[in-house]
Design a protein around this motif. Structure first.
Motif, PDB file in Angstrom:
ATOM      1  N   THR A 239     -35.021  18.815 -80.120  1.00 60.03           N
ATOM      2  CA  THR A 239     -34.332  17.855 -80.609  1.00 60.03           C
ATOM      3  C   THR A 239     -33.034  18.513 -80.679  1.00 60.03           C
ATOM      4  OG1 THR A 239     -36.007  16.723 -81.723  1.00 60.03           O
ATOM      5  CG2 THR A 239     -33.834  16.285 -82.547  1.00 60.03           C
ATOM      6  N   LEU A 240     -31.876  18.100 -80.146  1.00 61.60           N
ATOM      7  CA  LEU A 240     -30.637  18.506 -80.233  1.00 61.60           C
ATOM      8  C   LEU A 240     -29.961  17.594 -81.333  1.00 61.60           C
ATOM      9  CD1 LEU A 240     -29.282  18.642 -76.663  1.00 61.60           C
ATOM     10  CD2 LEU A 240     -30.269  20.469 -78.119  1.00 61.60           C
TER      11      LEU A 240
ATOM     12  N   LYS B 280     -28.258  12.888 -82.948  1.00 56.20           N
ATOM     13  CA  LYS B 280     -29.581  13.407 -82.547  1.00 56.20           C
ATOM     14  C   LYS B 280     -29.763  12.986 -81.044  1.00 56.20           C
ATOM     15  CE  LYS B 280     -31.873  14.334 -86.678  1.00 56.20           C
ATOM     16  NZ  LYS B 280     -33.353  14.245 -87.464  1.00 56.20           N
ATOM     17  N   SER B 281     -30.309  13.839 -80.055  1.00 61.81           N
ATOM     18  CA  SER B 281     -30.534  13.559 -78.913  1.00 61.81           C
ATOM     19  C   SER B 281     -31.619  14.589 -78.232  1.00 61.81           C
ATOM     20  CB  SER B 281     -29.576  13.649 -77.852  1.00 61.81           C
ATOM     21  OG  SER B 281     -28.655  14.974 -77.923  1.00 61.81           O
ATOM     22  N   GLU B 282     -32.213  14.323 -77.045  1.00 60.48           N
ATOM     23  CA  GLU B 282     -33.133  15.156 -76.637  1.00 60.48           C
ATOM     24  C   GLU B 282     -32.767  16.095 -75.493  1.00 60.48           C
ATOM     25  OE1 GLU B 282     -36.509  12.898 -75.267  1.00 60.48           O
ATOM     26  OE2 GLU B 282     -37.356  12.536 -77.339  1.00 60.48           O
ATOM     27  N   GLY B 283     -33.398  17.104 -75.352  1.00 59.72           N
ATOM     28  CA  GLY B 283     -33.018  18.292 -74.192  1.00 59.72           C
ATOM     29  C   GLY B 283     -34.010  19.014 -74.081  1.00 59.72           C
TER      30      GLY B 283
ATOM     31  N   ARG C 149     -30.521  22.208 -71.748  1.00 59.16           N
ATOM     32  CA  ARG C 149     -30.171  21.232 -71.024  1.00 59.16           C
ATOM     33  C   ARG C 149     -30.280  19.981 -71.516  1.00 59.16           C
ATOM     34  NH1 ARG C 149     -32.202  22.605 -66.572  1.00 59.16           N
ATOM     35  NH2 ARG C 149     -30.440  23.207 -65.352  1.00 59.16           N
ATOM     36  N   SER C 150     -29.334  19.059 -71.526  1.00 60.47           N
ATOM     37  CA  SER C 150     -29.445  17.699 -72.627  1.00 60.47           C
ATOM     38  C   SER C 150     -29.606  16.804 -71.554  1.00 60.47           C
ATOM     39  CB  SER C 150     -27.827  17.696 -73.110  1.00 60.47           C
ATOM     40  OG  SER C 150     -27.118  17.095 -71.991  1.00 60.47           O
TER      41      SER C 150
ATOM     42  N   SER D  16     -28.223  14.269 -70.364  1.00 58.05           N
ATOM     43  CA  SER D  16     -27.122  14.072 -69.176  1.00 58.05           C
ATOM     44  C   SER D  16     -27.018  15.111 -68.121  1.00 58.05           C
ATOM     45  CB  SER D  16     -25.870  13.649 -69.810  1.00 58.05           C
ATOM     46  OG  SER D  16     -25.473  14.944 -70.423  1.00 58.05           O
TER      47      SER D  16
END
Length: 305
Positions: free
Chosen positions: A255-256, A266-269, A284-285, A287
């Motif tokens: 989790t970023l 928050k986002s995933e990577g 690495r995100s 995107s």
């Protein structure tokens, strides 16, 4: 009147007598000339102020017939003279060495001053590092001044020993205290990579003389950290034996988190490398962009906006 010839026997006897007289006269002449040469040499040396050496009593005694007891007496006298000479030399050397030692401060006195200062500053018995016997410091006319230069922590410290008169000098002396201190030890066998919990450690009293320099004294210093190598029950824990645990594995979905305060995005990577707590890693995100962040917990990486 014609002389009557002599008999051949008479002529032979006369020749023998003449040869004998001639040989005797030759020997006499040789002795005479040898004595003359010796007297002449003596006069020449006397005129030049040179005195011919006379044979020593020891050499003369080698050729003169003497009794056995006389030889023994002379040998005893020679031995006595040699022993007395050696004894006089040893006494003289000892006196010179003693006079030289009185000029310098004894290393034992310096060590004793450092030991007394350390024991006054901390509990236990102090062990002073050895002082080089070849050290030449002027003898102090006043009592030595000893102060704690580096505070005694974890059983080690430094004492400053100084002199103010007649010559000023200073010497830093390391000391080590021998006393029982409470240290953190393992309560069970632990394998490398295992994260320590509160039940895995305990306090025990150990002699400071046998402890490593970076030993731990509080459970909070070890709980939550992982061991670098295998340690058995009762092993003393040190800071060098511990490291932050690995909270992010390579290829793991993480989790970023970005932002601060009430606003957090928050986002995933995907983690591109493994990371320990508070370690910087690359992620690495979603995107496809590669960003760098800090591992703050299991599967959590904080990145900047």
């Amino acid at each position: 009147m014609r002389r009557k010839p002599r008999s051949c026997w008479l002529r032979a006897d006369a020749s023998a007598v003449q040869r004998k007289d001639f040989a005797g006269s030759n020997r006499a002449r040789r002795r005479f000339f040898a004595a003359s040469r010796r007297r002449g040499a003596a006069r020449v040396h006397a005129s030049r102020g040179i005195r011919l050496a006379e044979p020593s009593p020891m050499r003369r005694s080698m050729f003169e017939p003497t009794s056995k007891h006389g030889h023994l007496r002379r040998f005893a006298r020679s031995m006595l003279v040699g022993i007395l000479t050696l004894a006089a030399g040893a006494l003289t050397a000892g006196a010179i060495a003693q006079a030289a030692d009185e000029r310098w401060q004894p290393p034992a006195a310096i060590a004793e001053a450092a030991r007394a200062a350390a024991e006054n500053a901390a509990d236990g018995d102090a062990e002073v590092a050895s002082i080089d016997e070849r050290l030449k410091l002027a003898r102090c006319s006043r009592p030595l001044d000893a102060t704690i230069e580096r505070p005694i922590e974890r059983g080690r410290g430094t004492v400053l020993v100084s002199c103010s008169a007649p010559e000023t000098w200073r010497l830093f002396v390391p000391v080590r205290m021998h006393n029982d201190v409470a240290v953190l030890v393992l309560a069970r066998n632990v394998q490398p990579g295992e994260v320590l919990a509160a039940d895995d450690v305990t306090l025990e009293r150990r002699s400071s003389a046998s402890l490593p320099h970076d030993y731990l004294t509080d459970g909070a210093q070890a709980v939550g950290l992982a061991l670098r190598r295998t340690l058995a029950t009762g092993a003393v824990l040190t800071s060098a034996a511990l490291e932050a645990p690995e909270v992010v594995r390579r290829g793991e979905l993480v989790t970023l988190a970005a932002g601060a305060g009430p606003v957090i995005v928050k986002s995933e990577g995907v983690a591109l490398e493994a990371g320990r707590l508070e370690q910087r890693i690359k992620v690495r995100s979603a995107s496809g962009r590669v960003v760098e962040g800090t591992a703050e917990g299991p599967g959590l990486v904080r990145v900047g906006l």
